[in-house]
Design a protein around this motif. Structure first.
Motif, PDB file in Angstrom:
ATOM      1  N   SER A  64       0.869  -1.163   0.000  1.00  0.00           N
ATOM      2  CA  SER A  64       0.000   0.000   0.000  1.00  0.00           C
ATOM      3  C   SER A  64       0.915   1.223   0.000  1.00  0.00           C
ATOM      4  O   SER A  64       1.979   1.213   0.625  1.00  0.00           O
ATOM      5  CB  SER A  64      -0.892   0.014   1.239  1.00  0.00           C
ATOM      6  OG  SER A  64      -1.712   1.175   1.252  1.00  0.00           O
ATOM      7  N   THR A  85      -1.598   4.676   9.400  1.00  0.00           N
ATOM      8  CA  THR A  85      -2.755   3.826   9.706  1.00  0.00           C
ATOM      9  C   THR A  85      -3.707   3.673   8.518  1.00  0.00           C
ATOM     10  O   THR A  85      -4.093   2.541   8.185  1.00  0.00           O
ATOM     11  CB  THR A  85      -3.507   4.366  10.934  1.00  0.00           C
ATOM     12  OG1 THR A  85      -2.623   4.327  12.060  1.00  0.00           O
ATOM     13  CG2 THR A  85      -4.735   3.524  11.229  1.00  0.00           C
ATOM     14  N   PRO A  86      -4.114   4.768   7.858  1.00  0.00           N
ATOM     15  CA  PRO A  86      -5.011   4.587   6.698  1.00  0.00           C
ATOM     16  C   PRO A  86      -4.394   3.732   5.604  1.00  0.00           C
ATOM     17  O   PRO A  86      -5.099   2.980   4.927  1.00  0.00           O
ATOM     18  CB  PRO A  86      -5.254   6.023   6.216  1.00  0.00           C
ATOM     19  CG  PRO A  86      -5.001   6.877   7.408  1.00  0.00           C
ATOM     20  CD  PRO A  86      -3.908   6.199   8.157  1.00  0.00           C
ATOM     21  N   SER A  89      -4.644   0.066   6.565  1.00  0.00           N
ATOM     22  CA  SER A  89      -6.029  -0.431   6.505  1.00  0.00           C
ATOM     23  C   SER A  89      -6.422  -0.901   5.110  1.00  0.00           C
ATOM     24  O   SER A  89      -7.395  -1.646   4.957  1.00  0.00           O
ATOM     25  CB  SER A  89      -7.000   0.655   6.978  1.00  0.00           C
ATOM     26  OG  SER A  89      -7.060   1.728   6.052  1.00  0.00           O
ATOM     27  N   PRO A  93      -7.933  -6.139   3.872  1.00  0.00           N
ATOM     28  CA  PRO A  93      -8.805  -6.041   5.044  1.00  0.00           C
ATOM     29  C   PRO A  93      -9.460  -7.387   5.364  1.00  0.00           C
ATOM     30  O   PRO A  93      -9.899  -8.095   4.466  1.00  0.00           O
ATOM     31  CB  PRO A  93      -9.849  -5.007   4.615  1.00  0.00           C
ATOM     32  CG  PRO A  93      -9.193  -4.220   3.531  1.00  0.00           C
ATOM     33  CD  PRO A  93      -8.300  -5.177   2.807  1.00  0.00           C
ATOM     34  N   SER A  94      -9.464  -7.735   6.614  1.00  0.00           N
ATOM     35  CA  SER A  94     -10.076  -8.951   7.173  1.00  0.00           C
ATOM     36  C   SER A  94      -9.284 -10.226   6.880  1.00  0.00           C
ATOM     37  O   SER A  94      -9.682 -11.310   7.292  1.00  0.00           O
ATOM     38  CB  SER A  94     -11.519  -9.138   6.685  1.00  0.00           C
ATOM     39  OG  SER A  94     -11.565  -9.639   5.356  1.00  0.00           O
ATOM     40  N   ARG A 122      -2.923   0.098  15.128  1.00  0.00           N
ATOM     41  CA  ARG A 122      -4.283   0.626  15.272  1.00  0.00           C
ATOM     42  C   ARG A 122      -5.273  -0.213  14.472  1.00  0.00           C
ATOM     43  O   ARG A 122      -6.431  -0.371  14.856  1.00  0.00           O
ATOM     44  CB  ARG A 122      -4.346   2.082  14.798  1.00  0.00           C
ATOM     45  CG  ARG A 122      -3.662   3.083  15.700  1.00  0.00           C
ATOM     46  CD  ARG A 122      -3.817   4.489  15.141  1.00  0.00           C
ATOM     47  NE  ARG A 122      -2.954   5.431  15.807  1.00  0.00           N
ATOM     48  CZ  ARG A 122      -3.246   6.054  16.953  1.00  0.00           C
ATOM     49  NH1 ARG A 122      -4.410   5.807  17.535  1.00  0.00           N
ATOM     50  NH2 ARG A 122      -2.409   6.900  17.491  1.00  0.00           N
ATOM     51  N   VAL A 123      -4.803  -0.744  13.327  1.00  0.00           N
ATOM     52  CA  VAL A 123      -5.683  -1.574  12.491  1.00  0.00           C
ATOM     53  C   VAL A 123      -5.217  -3.019  12.394  1.00  0.00           C
ATOM     54  O   VAL A 123      -5.962  -3.882  11.927  1.00  0.00           O
ATOM     55  CB  VAL A 123      -5.823  -0.977  11.068  1.00  0.00           C
ATOM     56  CG1 VAL A 123      -6.668   0.276  11.099  1.00  0.00           C
ATOM     57  CG2 VAL A 123      -4.469  -0.685  10.444  1.00  0.00           C
ATOM     58  N   ARG A 124      -3.999  -3.294  12.846  1.00  0.00           N
ATOM     59  CA  ARG A 124      -3.477  -4.663  12.859  1.00  0.00           C
ATOM     60  C   ARG A 124      -2.925  -4.967  14.250  1.00  0.00           C
ATOM     61  O   ARG A 124      -1.708  -5.070  14.457  1.00  0.00           O
ATOM     62  CB  ARG A 124      -2.370  -4.812  11.795  1.00  0.00           C
ATOM     63  CG  ARG A 124      -2.863  -4.801  10.371  1.00  0.00           C
ATOM     64  CD  ARG A 124      -3.574  -6.093  10.014  1.00  0.00           C
ATOM     65  NE  ARG A 124      -4.040  -6.095   8.634  1.00  0.00           N
ATOM     66  CZ  ARG A 124      -4.532  -7.168   8.027  1.00  0.00           C
ATOM     67  NH1 ARG A 124      -4.609  -8.321   8.674  1.00  0.00           N
ATOM     68  NH2 ARG A 124      -4.958  -7.101   6.782  1.00  0.00           N
TER      69      ARG A 124
END
Length: 268
Positions: A64, A85-86, A89, A93-94, A122-124
């Motif tokens: 990314s 963080t963005p 993300s 995802p998932s 924050r997301v992982r």
């Protein structure tokens, strides 16, 4: 045959419907390890070198991009922090990742490794993380290197800060040099021959027992094995060390032929 007959559409029978066929699932291309990479918007090199270094069956990496300014200075590097963080993300995802790597050496030094890891997690949550700085420190330990030569394209101020950062982590930087290319687009175009010549200058001194080429834009992976054989000094770089560290954090301990001494070693 008349013109009307020539123009008339042919009559076709309906296709044979074979229905729903059986299928099986396997682990996919990342059956052994899935690695997430955060790549600077201006970076032209990182993915190219990762493709050369991470080529084990069942191991895959997914990138990314994160926005950064072309000019490399402390202010533009600090501005990258909240964008991490963005960017993370957006990577699968998932779907679980084994490792997430943030691909900027100077930004890691400016923000601090812990701050970078906090943005990633924050997301992982709880994912294994690395950066070029984190990977370099692990590489120095694996190589048993005590006296490090540091080569960068950065402004002298950033170089000085990087030396301080490494020194605070117990690393003895015994020689330092820069190409002083402060535009990231130019750093990516520094020739491999220039890097090889610089490595020879470092190796000609008795001050170093390993060379670290800092910056994910610099092309080093293709030259490492040949340089090490010629100069008898282990060499690694931001991309080189981070690719190795990603594999080892994902518990992939394969030796990578032709990738240099580091890729023969496991984590210490």
């Amino acid at each position: 045959m008349t013109l009307a007959e020539t123009a008339a559409p042919s009559v076709r029978s309906a296709p044979t419907d074979l229905g729903v066929l059986p299928s099986e699932l396997d682990g996919g291309v990342a059956s052994r390890a899935a690695i997430g990479l955060i790549v600077l918007a201006t970076d032209q090199t990182m993915e190219h070198e990762f493709r050369a270094l991470i080529r084990q069956p069942g191991v895959a990496f997914y990138e990314s991009r994160v926005f950064n300014d072309n000019d490399i200075n402390p202010d533009t590097l600090r501005a990258i922090g909240p964008r991490i963080t963005p960017s993370v993300s957006l990577i699968l995802p998932s779907i679980p990742l084994d490792v997430v790597a943030f691909g900027c050496t100077s930004a890691t030094m400016t923000l601090g490794e812990d701050a970078v890891f906090a943005e990633i997690r924050r997301v992982r949550p709880n994912v294994a993380c690395t950066t070029p700085v984190t990977a370099a420190l692990a590489a120095f330990r694996a190589l048993g290197a005590k006296k490090i030569g540091l080569l960068t394209p950065y402004a002298p101020l950033i170089n000085a800060n990087l030396v301080k950062y490494f020194s605070a982590r117990g690393v003895n930087i015994t020689a330092v040099a820069t190409f002083d290319r402060q535009d990231d687009r130019e750093a990516a175009r520094i020739t491999v021959a220039s890097i090889e010549a610089a490595a020879e200058r470092f190796a000609a001194t008795s001050a170093v027992d390993a060379i670290f080429v800092s910056c994910t834009s610099l092309r080093v992976a293709e030259a490492v094995a040949g340089l090490e054989q010629r100069l008898c000094v282990p060499i690694t770089s931001s991309n080189h060390a981070m690719a190795w560290h990603c594999l080892r954090l994902a518990v992939v301990d394969d030796v990578v032929p032709g990738a240099g001494r580091l890729f023969e070693l496991t984590l210490v």
